[in-house]
Design a protein around this motif. Structure first.
Motif, short mmCIF file in Angstrom:
data_model
loop_
_atom_site.label_atom_id
_atom_site.label_comp_id
_atom_site.label_asym_id
_atom_site.label_seq_id
_atom_site.Cartn_x
_atom_site.Cartn_y
_atom_site.Cartn_z
N LYS A 25 7.12 -11.64 8.28
CA LYS A 25 7.63 -12.62 9.22
C LYS A 25 7.04 -12.32 10.59
N LEU A 26 6.53 -13.37 11.23
CA LEU A 26 5.98 -13.25 12.57
C LEU A 26 6.86 -14.01 13.53
N ILE A 27 6.96 -13.53 14.73
CA ILE A 27 7.68 -14.25 15.77
C ILE A 27 6.66 -15.05 16.56
N ILE A 28 6.86 -16.35 16.61
CA ILE A 28 5.97 -17.24 17.35
C ILE A 28 6.65 -17.55 18.67
N ALA A 29 6.01 -17.16 19.77
CA ALA A 29 6.58 -17.37 21.10
C ALA A 29 6.52 -18.85 21.47
N PRO A 30 7.37 -19.27 22.41
CA PRO A 30 7.35 -20.67 22.82
C PRO A 30 6.04 -21.03 23.51
N GLU A 31 5.77 -22.32 23.55
CA GLU A 31 4.54 -22.81 24.18
C GLU A 31 4.47 -22.36 25.63
N GLY A 32 3.31 -21.92 26.04
CA GLY A 32 3.12 -21.48 27.41
C GLY A 32 3.35 -19.99 27.62
N ALA A 33 3.95 -19.32 26.66
CA ALA A 33 4.18 -17.88 26.80
C ALA A 33 2.86 -17.14 26.59
N VAL A 34 2.66 -16.08 27.34
CA VAL A 34 1.46 -15.27 27.19
C VAL A 34 1.74 -14.23 26.13
N GLU A 35 0.90 -14.21 25.12
CA GLU A 35 1.10 -13.27 24.04
C GLU A 35 -0.22 -12.93 23.38
N ALA A 36 -0.24 -11.80 22.70
CA ALA A 36 -1.41 -11.45 21.91
C ALA A 36 -1.34 -12.25 20.62
N PRO A 37 -2.49 -12.65 20.05
CA PRO A 37 -2.45 -13.40 18.81
C PRO A 37 -1.88 -12.54 17.69
N PRO A 38 -1.10 -13.13 16.77
CA PRO A 38 -0.55 -12.34 15.67
C PRO A 38 -1.68 -11.87 14.76
N ARG A 39 -1.52 -10.68 14.20
CA ARG A 39 -2.54 -10.13 13.32
C ARG A 39 -1.98 -9.93 11.93
N GLU A 40 -2.77 -10.24 10.97
CA GLU A 40 -2.43 -10.00 9.58
C GLU A 40 -3.01 -8.64 9.22
N GLU A 41 -2.27 -7.59 9.57
CA GLU A 41 -2.81 -6.24 9.39
C GLU A 41 -2.97 -5.88 7.92
N THR A 42 -2.09 -6.37 7.07
CA THR A 42 -2.19 -6.04 5.66
C THR A 42 -3.53 -6.48 5.10
N LEU A 43 -3.93 -7.70 5.40
CA LEU A 43 -5.19 -8.23 4.89
C LEU A 43 -6.37 -7.46 5.48
N GLY A 44 -6.31 -7.13 6.75
CA GLY A 44 -7.37 -6.33 7.37
C GLY A 44 -7.50 -4.96 6.72
N LYS A 45 -6.37 -4.35 6.42
CA LYS A 45 -6.40 -3.04 5.76
C LYS A 45 -6.98 -3.14 4.36
N LEU A 46 -6.67 -4.25 3.67
CA LEU A 46 -7.22 -4.43 2.32
C LEU A 46 -8.73 -4.63 2.36
N VAL A 47 -9.22 -5.37 3.36
CA VAL A 47 -10.66 -5.56 3.50
C VAL A 47 -11.34 -4.21 3.74
N ALA A 48 -10.74 -3.39 4.60
CA ALA A 48 -11.30 -2.06 4.88
C ALA A 48 -11.29 -1.20 3.61
N LYS A 49 -10.19 -1.22 2.87
CA LYS A 49 -10.12 -0.45 1.62
C LYS A 49 -11.18 -0.92 0.64
N ALA A 50 -11.35 -2.23 0.54
CA ALA A 50 -12.33 -2.78 -0.40
C ALA A 50 -13.73 -2.25 -0.10
N HIS A 51 -14.10 -2.24 1.17
CA HIS A 51 -15.43 -1.76 1.54
C HIS A 51 -15.56 -0.25 1.34
N ARG A 52 -14.49 0.47 1.59
CA ARG A 52 -14.50 1.92 1.34
C ARG A 52 -14.68 2.20 -0.15
N TRP A 53 -13.92 1.48 -0.99
CA TRP A 53 -14.02 1.67 -2.43
C TRP A 53 -15.40 1.27 -2.94
N LEU A 54 -15.96 0.20 -2.39
CA LEU A 54 -17.30 -0.22 -2.79
C LEU A 54 -18.32 0.88 -2.48
#
Length: 137
Positions: free
Chosen positions: A27-56
């Protein structure tokens, strides 16, 4: 954002309008329009991509002779390892978008663990990526 002080003067209620959104099983919290925020990151998918390349790299270096051997070493199911390894077949710009947390909402592990096109152009079309811009010569 709205604040309010109750009549007794002791309690302050701060109300922040937000929206909860599921992305990649989290679950991600989406801030209201106009709020300054960092873009949400899908860390799980990024970690899986890194694992895939390591395993390769481990497979290509000869450290492990088969997916079965590597899966036994990692203490995971070999079919799961094979599905994660397919992430190495994603177009480079899609991988960069995942690592930067800029992938479309439809691009989740739930989506990627199923068969997907191997051709990069078809991947871009399937998940709504624009054509990579050509580098000037």
């Amino acid at each position: 954002m709205k604040t309010e002080m109750r009549q007794n003067g002791e309690i302050i209620v701060v109300t922040i309008p937000l929206q909860l959104k599921r992305r990649g099983g989290r679950k991600l919290i989406i801030a209201p329009e106009g709020a300054v925020e960092a873009p949400p990151r899908e860390e799980t998918l990024g970690k899986l991509v890194a694992k895939a390349h390591r395993w390769l790299r481990m497979m290509e270096s000869g450290q492990y002779r088969s997916i079965k051997d590597l899966a036994a070493q990692e203490q995971i199911d070999d079919s799961y390892l094979a599905r994660v390894l397919r992430l190495t077949l994603l177009a480079p710009d899609i991988i960069v978008a995942i690592l930067d947390g800029r992938q479309p909402d439809v691009l989740t592990w739930r989506e990627l663990k199923n068969p997907f096109p191997m051709e990069w152009e078809q991947q871009r079309e399937k998940w709504g990526f624009c054509q990579p811009t050509a580098r000037p010569s």
